[in-house]
Design an enzyme around this catalytic site. Structure first.
Site, PDB file in Angstrom:
ATOM      1  N   TYR A   1     -11.218 -58.350 -24.057  1.00  0.00           N
ATOM      2  CA  TYR A   1     -12.301 -59.103 -23.420  1.00  0.00           C
ATOM      3  C   TYR A   1     -12.576 -60.399 -24.173  1.00  0.00           C
ATOM      4  O   TYR A   1     -12.691 -61.474 -23.566  1.00  0.00           O
ATOM      5  CB  TYR A   1     -13.549 -58.229 -23.382  1.00  0.00           C
TER       6      TYR A   1
ATOM      7  N   THR B   1     -26.581 -56.610 -16.018  1.00  0.00           N
ATOM      8  CA  THR B   1     -25.506 -56.689 -15.029  1.00  0.00           C
ATOM      9  C   THR B   1     -25.038 -55.274 -14.715  1.00  0.00           C
ATOM     10  O   THR B   1     -25.470 -54.311 -15.349  1.00  0.00           O
ATOM     11  CB  THR B   1     -24.327 -57.508 -15.577  1.00  0.00           C
TER      12      THR B   1
END
Length: 255
Positions: free
Chosen positions: A161, A196
């Site tokens: 990531y 999120t």
């Protein structure tokens, strides 16, 4: 660029930061097109927000899929003024873990979606933007990407990531320079800890604990705050070639 005169594509616009961005654009009088694979969520958002928002099922990593989506945008609205890249995925895996070396397939998948997907949509959308007439600020378009504080403060298990997000931050300036003679701006936002879908399954006490890692305000960020910055970037012609940390001054610890 006046957001009321903007036709904006939002990748990953069916949920999370992308959804908040779509809502902001529509509420401020602009037009938004959602590029996403989450068809049910995307169409539900269109039904809620009305005629100035469109959903197109698009795989950001696939050239034909993106070109098909762009064709539909041009057919519907005649132009694209802004692109906001929010589509992305994350995995948690150490370079060498209990089961051995990091999977090359999982590393490649994160890079493929987050980095190659972002660049794929940038290059194809910019090709269309260069045909726009310039506005009162002499602009043809603006591109806004999403990195992460993990680009700079990657934690244990975030190698894939972090690599993808640091590359997005790293290509911001050269793409801005590439497109400067075409009057197109390029910016990147690096969010900290935000509410999120990544955090949806966590209990409230866990989310509160995560929020307290942020110096101030000591909470998770709201997607609407990300969208607010998107609007500011769209409307301020001097913002170009930079990555802005939107993180409440957090600096991530190793774990």
């Amino acid at each position: 660029m006046n957001i009321k005169e903007t036709v904006a594509i939002v990748t990953g616009g069916a949920s999370g930061l992308g959804e908040a961005t779509v809502r902001r654009i529509i509420n401020e009088g602009g037009k938004a097109v959602i590029f996403d694979l989450q068809k049910e969520k995307g169409e539900k958002l269109v039904n809620e927000l009305g005629k100035n928002v469109t959903f197109v099922e698009v795989d950001v990593t696939d050239e034909d899929s993106v070109n098909s989506g762009l064709d539909q945008v041009i057919e519907t609205y005649g132009r694209v003024n802004a692109l906001i890249n929010c589509a992305g995925i994350a995995i948690a895996e150490r370079t060498v873990g209990k089961e051995g070396a990091h999977s090359l397939d999982s590393f490649s998948k994160v890079i493929h979606v987050n980095l190659l997907g972002t660049f794929n949509v940038i290059r194809l959308t910019a090709e269309i933007m260069v045909e726009n007439q310039t506005n009162s600020d002499d602009e043809r378009g603006v591109i806004i990407n999403t990195a992460s504080v993990a680009a700079f403060d990657g934690q244990i298990g975030q190698v894939a990531y972090s690599a993808s997000k640091s590359a997005i931050a790293g290509m911001t300036l050269p793409i801005a320079r590439d497109l400067s003679n075409r009057n197109i701006r390029v910016m990147t936002i690096a969010p900290g800890l935000f509410e999120t879908p990544l955090f949806e399954q966590l209990p409230e006490d866990a989310k509160t604990a995560l929020g307290k890692m942020t110096p101030f305000p000591s909470r998770l960020g709201y997607p609407a705050e990300y969208a607010q910055l998107v609007q500011s970037i769209i409307e301020n012609p001097m913002l170009n070639g930079e990555t802005i940390r939107l993180d409440g001054a957090i600096r991530m610890q190793p774990k």
